[in-house]
Design a protein around this motif. Sequence first.
Motif, PDB file in Angstrom:
ATOM      1  N   HIS A   1       0.854  -1.186   0.000  1.00  0.00           N
ATOM      2  CA  HIS A   1       0.000   0.000   0.000  1.00  0.00           C
ATOM      3  C   HIS A   1       0.891   1.238   0.000  1.00  0.00           C
ATOM      4  N   ARG A   2       0.506   2.249  -0.784  1.00  0.00           N
ATOM      5  CA  ARG A   2       1.372   3.419  -0.915  1.00  0.00           C
ATOM      6  C   ARG A   2       1.560   4.167   0.405  1.00  0.00           C
ATOM      7  N   SER A   3       0.663   4.012   1.340  1.00  0.00           N
ATOM      8  CA  SER A   3       0.874   4.634   2.648  1.00  0.00           C
ATOM      9  C   SER A   3       2.062   3.997   3.360  1.00  0.00           C
ATOM     10  N   ARG A   4       2.248   2.683   3.160  1.00  0.00           N
ATOM     11  CA  ARG A   4       3.419   1.997   3.720  1.00  0.00           C
ATOM     12  C   ARG A   4       4.690   2.532   3.068  1.00  0.00           C
ATOM     13  N   THR A   5       4.647   2.778   1.761  1.00  0.00           N
ATOM     14  CA  THR A   5       5.799   3.350   1.071  1.00  0.00           C
ATOM     15  C   THR A   5       6.135   4.714   1.647  1.00  0.00           C
ATOM     16  N   ALA A   6       5.118   5.542   1.831  1.00  0.00           N
ATOM     17  CA  ALA A   6       5.352   6.881   2.375  1.00  0.00           C
ATOM     18  C   ALA A   6       5.969   6.806   3.772  1.00  0.00           C
ATOM     19  N   ASP A   7       5.510   5.878   4.601  1.00  0.00           N
ATOM     20  CA  ASP A   7       6.062   5.733   5.954  1.00  0.00           C
ATOM     21  C   ASP A   7       7.527   5.309   5.907  1.00  0.00           C
ATOM     22  N   ARG A   8       7.836   4.353   5.041  1.00  0.00           N
ATOM     23  CA  ARG A   8       9.228   3.886   4.951  1.00  0.00           C
ATOM     24  C   ARG A   8      10.145   4.993   4.456  1.00  0.00           C
ATOM     25  N   LEU A   9       9.690   5.754   3.472  1.00  0.00           N
ATOM     26  CA  LEU A   9      10.518   6.842   2.953  1.00  0.00           C
ATOM     27  C   LEU A   9      10.666   7.961   3.981  1.00  0.00           C
ATOM     28  N   THR A  10       9.641   8.181   4.774  1.00  0.00           N
ATOM     29  CA  THR A  10       9.751   9.177   5.838  1.00  0.00           C
ATOM     30  C   THR A  10      10.841   8.780   6.837  1.00  0.00           C
ATOM     31  N   ALA A  11      10.910   7.492   7.167  1.00  0.00           N
ATOM     32  CA  ALA A  11      11.947   7.030   8.094  1.00  0.00           C
ATOM     33  C   ALA A  11      13.340   7.253   7.502  1.00  0.00           C
ATOM     34  N   VAL A  12      13.498   7.026   6.206  1.00  0.00           N
ATOM     35  CA  VAL A  12      14.790   7.261   5.553  1.00  0.00           C
ATOM     36  C   VAL A  12      15.135   8.747   5.588  1.00  0.00           C
ATOM     37  N   ILE A  13      14.152   9.588   5.275  1.00  0.00           N
ATOM     38  CA  ILE A  13      14.383  11.045   5.271  1.00  0.00           C
ATOM     39  C   ILE A  13      14.756  11.529   6.666  1.00  0.00           C
ATOM     40  N   ASP A  14      14.015  11.068   7.666  1.00  0.00           N
ATOM     41  CA  ASP A  14      14.255  11.527   9.040  1.00  0.00           C
ATOM     42  C   ASP A  14      15.603  11.050   9.576  1.00  0.00           C
TER      43      ASP A  14
ATOM     44  N   GLU B   1      21.853  14.303  -2.752  1.00  0.00           N
ATOM     45  CA  GLU B   1      21.198  13.804  -3.968  1.00  0.00           C
ATOM     46  C   GLU B   1      20.217  12.684  -3.649  1.00  0.00           C
ATOM     47  N   LEU B   2      20.659  11.737  -2.840  1.00  0.00           N
ATOM     48  CA  LEU B   2      19.795  10.612  -2.502  1.00  0.00           C
ATOM     49  C   LEU B   2      18.687  11.039  -1.532  1.00  0.00           C
ATOM     50  N   HIS B   3      18.977  12.037  -0.705  1.00  0.00           N
ATOM     51  CA  HIS B   3      17.939  12.583   0.173  1.00  0.00           C
ATOM     52  C   HIS B   3      16.795  13.149  -0.666  1.00  0.00           C
ATOM     53  N   GLN B   4      17.135  13.841  -1.762  1.00  0.00           N
ATOM     54  CA  GLN B   4      16.100  14.376  -2.639  1.00  0.00           C
ATOM     55  C   GLN B   4      15.339  13.261  -3.353  1.00  0.00           C
ATOM     56  N   MET B   5      16.005  12.147  -3.648  1.00  0.00           N
ATOM     57  CA  MET B   5      15.294  11.020  -4.236  1.00  0.00           C
ATOM     58  C   MET B   5      14.210  10.527  -3.288  1.00  0.00           C
ATOM     59  N   ALA B   6      14.556  10.419  -2.014  1.00  0.00           N
ATOM     60  CA  ALA B   6      13.564   9.982  -1.036  1.00  0.00           C
ATOM     61  C   ALA B   6      12.423  10.984  -0.938  1.00  0.00           C
ATOM     62  N   LEU B   7      12.748  12.294  -0.957  1.00  0.00           N
ATOM     63  CA  LEU B   7      11.708  13.324  -0.899  1.00  0.00           C
ATOM     64  C   LEU B   7      10.783  13.237  -2.113  1.00  0.00           C
ATOM     65  N   TYR B   8      11.365  13.075  -3.290  1.00  0.00           N
ATOM     66  CA  TYR B   8      10.569  13.056  -4.517  1.00  0.00           C
ATOM     67  C   TYR B   8       9.607  11.871  -4.527  1.00  0.00           C
ATOM     68  N   TYR B   9      10.116  10.684  -4.206  1.00  0.00           N
ATOM     69  CA  TYR B   9       9.237   9.507  -4.283  1.00  0.00           C
ATOM     70  C   TYR B   9       8.240   9.471  -3.131  1.00  0.00           C
ATOM     71  N   ARG B  10       8.572  10.122  -2.019  1.00  0.00           N
ATOM     72  CA  ARG B  10       7.539  10.246  -0.987  1.00  0.00           C
ATOM     73  C   ARG B  10       6.425  11.167  -1.477  1.00  0.00           C
ATOM     74  N   ALA B  11       6.796  12.247  -2.188  1.00  0.00           N
ATOM     75  CA  ALA B  11       5.777  13.146  -2.735  1.00  0.00           C
ATOM     76  C   ALA B  11       4.873  12.390  -3.708  1.00  0.00           C
ATOM     77  N   LYS B  12       5.449  11.501  -4.530  1.00  0.00           N
ATOM     78  CA  LYS B  12       4.627  10.699  -5.443  1.00  0.00           C
ATOM     79  C   LYS B  12       3.687   9.777  -4.667  1.00  0.00           C
ATOM     80  N   ALA B  13       4.219   9.153  -3.619  1.00  0.00           N
ATOM     81  CA  ALA B  13       3.382   8.250  -2.822  1.00  0.00           C
ATOM     82  C   ALA B  13       2.252   9.015  -2.145  1.00  0.00           C
ATOM     83  N   LEU B  14       2.570  10.214  -1.639  1.00  0.00           N
ATOM     84  CA  LEU B  14       1.527  11.022  -0.996  1.00  0.00           C
ATOM     85  C   LEU B  14       0.463  11.435  -2.000  1.00  0.00           C
ATOM     86  N   ARG B  15       0.876  11.767  -3.235  1.00  0.00           N
ATOM     87  CA  ARG B  15      -0.104  12.080  -4.272  1.00  0.00           C
ATOM     88  C   ARG B  15      -1.015  10.887  -4.534  1.00  0.00           C
TER      89      ARG B  15
END
Length: 889
Positions: A600-613, A620-634
Motif C-alpha cells: 500500500h502506498r501509505s506503507r511506502t510513504a512511511d518507509r521513505l519518511t523514516a529514511v528522510i528523518d 542527492e539521494l535525500h532528494q530522491m527519497a523526498l521526490y518519491y515520498r511526494a509521489k506516494a503522498l499524491r
Amino acid sequence: MAGRDLRALFSSNDRGLDADEAFTNRQLQWQAVTDALTAHQQHTSGPDFDVEDLESGRRNVLVFHGVGGIGKSTLSRKIEAALAHAEHRPPQWGAPAWPAERLLPVRIDLARSAGADFEQIVLCLRLAVASLGRPMPAFDLVLRRYWEHNHPGEPLDEYVRRGGLLSRFTNAVALPQQIQSALADAAQALALPGTVGGALSQLTGSLVTALRERRQAVRALAGCSRLADLLEADPDLDTLSFAAHLLAWDLAQLPADKAVLPVILFDTWEDTGDRTHRDLERLLQRIVWLMPNALFIISGRNRLQWADPALGGQLDWTGPNAWPDLAAPAPAAAMAHRRGARQILIGDFSAQDCEDHLARRLSRGGQPLIGADLRAVITARSHGLPLALDLAVMRFLEIRRSGRRPEPDDFGDFPALIARTLADLTPDERHVLRSVSLLDAFSVPLATQAAGLAHEAAALRLSERPFIREIPTALWPFHLHQVVRSAIRHAADHTDDRWSEQDWRRAAERALAALGQEWSTGARRDRALLIGCLRQGLALAADFRLELDWLTEAAFTYVGDSVWEPLAPPERPGSAGGLVSASDALVELLSALTRRQHEHRSRTADRLTAVIDSGLLPQELHQMALYYRAKALRDIGQSTESRRGYQQVADGGGRLAPAARRGLAQAARLAGDFPTAFAAAQTLGWEGRHQRVLGDLWWVQGEPARAAAAYLAGRTEAEQHATSGEAAHNQALRALAVAFLDPGQADDELDLAQQLLAGLDLRATGINAAIGALIRDAGNPALGDRVRTLRTEIDIAGLTSSAPTLELALAFHQAVLDDQDGLAATIDRLREQTRGGDYTYYTDIASFMAGLPLPADHTPPRWLDGDQATRARWRALVTARRDLLHTGR
C-alpha cells in the motif's frame, strides 16, 4: 552397499556402536521417475489425449543435470535396468505402479565417444520397438524409403550387426522382416505385385495416391494424416526426424493388451552440441515433441533451455507454453528433492539422502545414534555437502566423548571445513577464495579484481574446483557452495594465512570497487548488469559500512527507468532495527521503491519518511527519497503534502528537479488549473517528461486524438533514450486515449502496451491499461465485474489517485448506454472521491458526457478553451460511440 567407517569406529569406546559408511542411492531421483511415469501414463490414457496433436504443450520430459562425474550416467543405466527387470531394482527403490512388461525402456548414450549419429539414434528406437514382434507400418514405409535412398544395396541387418550403438539389440534380425511385412501388406492392399527393388517407388507413389484419395483399401493407414506428406518428402535426415511422429502413431494403434509405454533415456546430452550449434539437438527435440506418448528421461551437464523463448529459430518448439514443466528454474538446493520437479540437479545429497546417510552412519542396536531432530538440523545446515555431513558426524562423536549431549547449536560452521577446503590450494588461490566469499556470484575477471591480483590464473584454477558451482548462462557464472562460503565468512579461521578484520574490510572495498568498475566500464552495460552489481554492492556496503561511491549513480540509473526489479537486499543490523549508516539508508530507500509496486502506498510513504528523518543519505539521494515520498503522498490523496515535497525537490535544483517540476505541473492539472499546467509543460523538456504532461492535459479537454499524439511522441522519446518504463507509461496512456476514439485501434495499442509492460513491475501503469480496456469496451454489457475487480486492486495498492479515472471510464460507459441511474450513482462517487480538491473536474466531464447541466453554484475548472467547447467534444465522443455500436462496426 555400505562399508565400515573405521574412523568413526575408532573414535569411541562404545563397543555397541555400529559405524557404517552409508551408501546413498538416489531414491528421490527414482521417485521422480516413477512420479513422471505415473503422470505420463494418466495423461496418455485420458480421453483428450491425441497422439497426432502437434500444438499442445509437452510434459513428457524429465531432466537430470549436474557436473561431470557426479553419477548421471550411472543413474541413467540404473533406471533403464530397474524399468526393464524388477530384479535389477535396488531394494530401496519402490516398484512402479504397473508391471515392467508394459514398459519399453531404451537408453541411448549420446556421447561423442559412443559414435552415435542421428540415423543410428532413430534406428535404436525402432530396434527397441522391434521386441514387440509387430511391424510399425507407417514408420517402416518411410524408413525403408529413406534406407534405399541413403544406403543403396546395403542390407539393414548387416548394417546393424557391424557393431557400435546398435549391436546391443538382439532382435536386429527381426527388424528387416517386420519392415518387409509392412511393405508386403501395403502392396497387397494396393494389389501390387511386390515391394522390393524398383517396385518400392511404385508402391510409394500408389500408396500416396490412395491415401490422398482416401481409398478403402488403405483404411489401416488412412488414419495417419501425415503419412502421405512424409512419403513424398525428400528422404533425408529432416524427414527421418519428422518420421518419429509415425512411430508414435503406430504405437498408439497397438491393441490395449499389447500397448506399451516407451521410456527413452538420452544420456550425455551435452554432447549434442553447444549453445551456438544446435543441429543435432534440433533433430532430437523433434523426436521428443513428435512422440508425446513416450516419456523421455534426459541426463546431461546442463539444464534444458527449451522453455526459453529466445531460442526460437534455433529449435522448432521453444518457450514456456511449449514446455511448461521446463520453464521455471528452482533454487539449486531445492531441485534435488522438490516433488514434481522436471529438471533435477544431480550433485549434493537431497534432504532425504542426508537424513538416510546420518541415520545409518552411526547406530546402536539397529537404531540411529543421532536423533531425528538433530539429523534435521545437520541436514539443513549441510546444504547436501557430503563433507559437511562427515564433519558433523565426527563433531557428534567428539561432543559425545566429552560427556555432553550434542545440541543443534554445535553444528553451525566448521573451521575444519576451511582447512579441508584450503588444503591443496596455492596461496593465490586461497586469497581469491576468501575474496569471492564476499560475493554471491562472480566471474574470473571479477574474482581477480576483488582479490587485487594482476593475473587471472589463480581465479581460473579456482573456478575448476569442485566446491565452485557454475551456471554458464548466469550474469556471473560461478558461485561458492553455500556451506563453504558460510564457513569461510563466519567460522573461526585457524589457518596460518587467516585474515584480520582489516583484511576483510579491504577485500570488501576491492570487491565493491570491482563491481562498480564492471558496471561503469564493462563490455555489457545493460540493465541486468546494473541489477546484479547493485544487489551485490548494496550487501557489501551495508555489511562493512562502506562509502556509497558508485552506488549513488547506480541508484539513480535504477530508478530512472521505472522498471523496479526486486533488489532483495537482506535485512541489515541497526539500532533496534533502525538505520545506522548511509548504506543502510540506501538499502531501505531502494527496497521501499521496489516494494511500492506490491505494498500500500501509505506503507511506502512511511518507509521513505523514516529514511528522510534518519538524515544519513547524501543530498542527492535525500532528494530522491523526498521526490518519491511526494509521489506516494499524491497516490494516496494527500495533495498538499505532495506538492510541498515536489516544491522542496524543485527548489533544490538537483537531477530530480525536472521530475519534481513535472509533479507540480501535474498538481496544477489535478486542481483544474489547466492553463498553468499547460504553460509549465512547455518548460519541462524530456527530463520533465513534457509530452506525457501534455497528453494528460489534452485528453481531459475531450481531445483524445491530440493526447494520443503527445503520448506517441513521449513513447518515441523514451525509446530513443532506452527508457523502457517511461515508454510503457506513455503507451498505456496512449491506449487509454485512443480507446475513447476507436475501439479497433485501441486493441492494437493495448496489445503493444502489454508487450512493453512484460517484464516490468509497474502496477499503476498496468491499471491505466486496464482502464483503457474498459473504455474500449464501453457500451457493451457485463463490465461490472471488471470494474469491481479494478476497484479492489486500486484499493489494495493504495492508488487513490487512480480511482476517479476508473469511475470516469464507467461514466463514459453509462453515458453511451444512457444509463441515467447508474450515471447518477457514479457522479455521486466522483464527488465523494474528489472532495479534497483534486480531480473535481471529473464530475464536469461526466456531466458533459451525458449532456447534463451543472449545478448553478458549481465552480468550473479553468478549461483551456472554455467549458462549452469542452462539453461539446465530450458529448461528441459519446454519440460517436453510440453510432458505432448501432452500426455494428
